[in-house]
Structures are given as structure tokens and as C-alpha cells.
Design a protein around this motif. Structure first.
Motif, PDB file in Angstrom:
ATOM      1  N   PRO A  35       0.831  -1.207   0.000  1.00 26.95           N
ATOM      2  CA  PRO A  35       0.000   0.000   0.000  1.00 26.95           C
ATOM      3  C   PRO A  35       0.866   1.258   0.000  1.00 26.95           C
ATOM      4  O   PRO A  35       2.038   1.220   0.399  1.00 26.95           O
ATOM      5  N   GLU A  39      -0.899   6.694   2.505  1.00 28.77           N
ATOM      6  CA  GLU A  39      -2.234   6.217   2.858  1.00 28.77           C
ATOM      7  C   GLU A  39      -2.237   5.606   4.253  1.00 28.77           C
ATOM      8  O   GLU A  39      -3.097   5.923   5.085  1.00 28.77           O
ATOM      9  N   ASN A 273      -4.342  -1.151  -7.246  1.00 26.37           N
ATOM     10  CA  ASN A 273      -3.206  -2.007  -6.890  1.00 26.37           C
ATOM     11  C   ASN A 273      -2.464  -2.525  -8.113  1.00 26.37           C
ATOM     12  O   ASN A 273      -1.243  -2.711  -8.076  1.00 26.37           O
TER      13      ASN A 273
END
Length: 378
Positions: A35, A39, A273
Motif C-alpha cells: 500500500p 495512505e 493495486n
């Protein structure tokens, strides 16, 4: 080697270790997508994450010597306690090397933190709430995670169980082939489309405030009977919309009204992603340029149906029983026009039979399972 668990606090090195430890844990895992650091850091910052307007929490990193080997958070959601009155606290962001001592040390630290604040059980992973990443992956490891979905090593669930936890609930992620619409679903779609009182439109990116009010109203009504439900707040949805503004695509949204009243909503997200899998968690000017090119020029190849909700008033009316199939066909068509090849619907609860049967009838198949565990705090 002995394990030390250190709380993040304001220590910059530990905060960096919390983010970077995944490089050790997931090295060699072809399905893992790191990730974005900003974030994760933003979610853990009470000044930036509106979740902490009704919650409190802390985070830790586990070390063997000076080597980071795992991480965890613990949080108390006071909105959950207000609704469910079960004195349950939560852990999240649990990622460890394959070492039972490391996992147990982190889970025990989170449990002690929760117990000291009056909680009677510890439940998770919730990263950080039920409306975000939920569960520990227990099936489907060969598939990379979709946007805002969890991924774990195959050993992780076993380490949680060895630390005294038991299964509480499983959650399913469903796979769809874009463009494949079962005849039964198409028929239901056409019947709803023929009703003169039914209208459909895309979300208006020029009036986000109004659209968020509509989504919150429908979501909190439609999901209110779901297991573990906690209502989404306006501030949380505003934060999510801001975080996703680069990737939100109005074409992957539908708002259905009946006699002018918003009745149902569907929101799909391109799978970011697949566009950031080589970013290693970073989002500088170079990565932003790459992301925009991959999103706007090359285009995504997969997506996730993030929200699909129908107000109970209409869901329970026989005349509008086909609304879910209608939305499915609409979203499938939109994804096909955008060039998406596959889509994930996630998540559903394992024992929500009416929803799960309906998804199967529309061509979905379970391809991932995530599990929430629980342990008593005694």
C-alpha cells in the motif's frame, strides 16, 4: 531471539519501521502489493483520519534485536460500542514474519492495551474499522489484493490461532467475468428498466457534497442489519473521496431513484493495486505521472464493486426485487465499456445466505476468504 514490542508514539524511526517492515515479511511473495505509505500513515494519524473522531488507538512494531519483524494496531471504536454494547476492542495491521513468538507478543500487547481500557474481548484484524480492510486472508493467496482489500502470508492465520484466538466470522470476495451476464440477471434488469418511476444516473463529480449525502443515507440504511455494522460518517466518506479522487471514475457509479427518491447506489473502483505494484509504497512526482498514465491512457484491467446498497423500503418491495440484478448488469456493462476484464465484489458475510445465493445466480464465485478472529480478555 527475544522479541521486543515498542509503541510508535511520535518516534519517527518506529513510524518508518511500521511502514517498511512489510518488505521483510512479504519479500518473494508475487501476489503482494505494498500500500502507499502516505495512505497508511494518514490512517494512523488522528489529526487526519476522522475515524478517530469516535475512536482511539495505538500501534506497535516488534523487533528482534534492532530488526523489525512485525507490526500491529489496537483500537476502540466507541461508535461500535454504542451500537453493539459488546465491550469488544479490535486489532489491525497485523503482519509478522513466520514466528509464533513475534505474533503472540504483538497480539498480547494489543490485548493488554484494550483490557486496560475496559474491553472484554479482542477481535480482528480490523484495519482500522469494519468499513475498511477487514480480516486475515485464509484462502486465495495466489491472487493479488484488490484496492482496499487485505493480503497475508498463508501462515498468518495459524499464528493468530496459536495465540489463543478462534474464528469468529468469514468474509467472501467474489470474482466476476466482465461481459458475462446470466440470462436471468439480464431479464431482471430489463424489467426494472421498463418501470417508468425508476431512473438511473451517474454520480456528479461537480457536486460531491450532495452525492456523499445520498450515499451515506442509502449505505447506512441498506447495511444496518449486517453483522457488525457501524454507520459511515460524512467526515469518513469525505476523507475516502479525497483519498480516491485521482482514481474515482463516475462511469463506474450508479444512483437509482424511484419516484424521484434515491433508492439504491453502486460504486465501483478501478483496481489501483495493479497500477502501483512497482511503486514500493511511494507516491512522488514520478509515481503520480506513472499512475495517471496507467489510469487515463492505458486504463485499468480490473476493478472492485465497493458499494452496492438498496434501501430496505425498496429492497423488501416485491415489485423492485430485481434492483440488485439491475445494478449488477449496469455495472458490468460500464466495466466492459471501460475495458475491464474482471471484477471483484467484496465483501459479503459467510452466513448471509440471501445475498450469497443471489451473487451466485448472477455468475459470481468465491475466490478469496478473509477471517476475523476473537479472544476473550480475562
Amino acid at each position: 531471539m527475544p522479541v521486543q514490542v515498542r509503541e510508535l508514539g511520535s518516534d519517527k524511526r518506529r513510524r518508518r519501521d511500521f511502514l517498511d517492515v512489510v518488505e521483510t515479511i512479504y519479500r518473494g511473495d508475487p501476489s503482494y502489493v505494498r500500500p502507499l505509505d502516505l495512505e497508511i500513515a494518514g490512517k494512523l494519524d488522528p489529526s487526519k483520519n476522522p475515524f478517530f473522531q469516535h475512536a482511539e488507538g495505538s500501534a506497535w512494531v516488534a523487533y528482534q534485536g534492532e530488526r523489525p519483524v512485525g507490526r500491529i494496531t489496537a483500537q476502540i471504536d466507541h461508535e461500535h460500542l454504542r451500537i453493539h454494547k459488546d465491550e469488544a476492542g479490535f486489532f489491525g495491521y497485523l503482519d509478522t514474519i513466520e514466528d509464533a513468538e513475534v505474533a503472540a507478543a504483538l497480539l498480547d500487547e494489543a490485548a493488554a492495551w484494550l483490557k486496560s481500557r475496559g474491553m472484554k474481548s479482542i477481535r480482528g484484524p480490523y484495519s482500522l474499522s469494519i468499513n475498511e480492510e477487514l480480516g486475515c486472508l485464509v484462502d486465495g493467496f495466489s491472487h493479488p489484493p484488490m484496492i482496499m482489500m487485505p493480503h497475508h502470508r498463508p501462515y498468518q492465520a495459524g499464528l493468530i490461532e496459536r495465540a489463543g484466538f478462534r474464528k469468529l466470522k468469514d468474509f467472501y470476495a467474489w470474482k466476476y467475468g466482465v461481459g458475462e451476464v446470466p440470462i436471468r440477471a439480464q431479464r431482471a434488469h430489463d424489467e426494472i428498466e421498463a418501470l417508468p418511476e425508476v431512473s438511473v444516473r451517474l454520480m456528479d463529480p461537480g457536486d460531491v457534497a450532495r452525492e456523499l449525502d445520498i450515499i451515506i443515507d442509502i449505505f447506512n440504511d441498506a447495511w444496518s442489519d449486517n453483522w457488525g455494522f457501524v454507520p459511515a460518517t460524512k467526515a469518513e466518506l469525505e476523507k475516502a473521496a479525497k483519498d480516491l479522487e485521482l482514481v474515482l471514475m463516475p462511469e463506474l457509479t450508479r444512483i437509482v431513484s424511484i419516484d424521484g427518491e434515491p433508492a439504491a447506489v453502486a460504486v465501483g473502483l478501478p483496481n489501483i493495486n495493479e497500477l502501483i505494484d512497482d511503486f514500493e509504497g511511494k507516491l512522488g512526482p514520478v509515481q503520480i505521472a506513472k499512475l495517471l498514465y496507467r489510469l487515463k491512457v492505458r486504463g485499468p484491467r480490473s476493478g472492485r464493486l465497493y458499494i452496492l446498497g438498496i434501501k430496505k423500503k425498496w429492497r423488501n418491495a416485491r415489485k423492485y426485487a430485481g434492483l440488485s440484478a439491475y445494478l449488477y448488469v449496469e455495472m458490468n456493462r460500464a466495466a466492459h465499456l471501460l475495458g475491464l476484464r474482471s471484477s471483484e465484489l467484496s465483501w459479503t458475510v459467510e452466513d448471509n445466505a440471501p445475498i450469497n445465493v443471489g451473487i451466485k445466480l448472477m455468475g459470481g464465485r468465491v475466490y478469496k476468504t478473509s477471517r476475523v478472529f476473537e479472544r476473550a480478555l480475562v
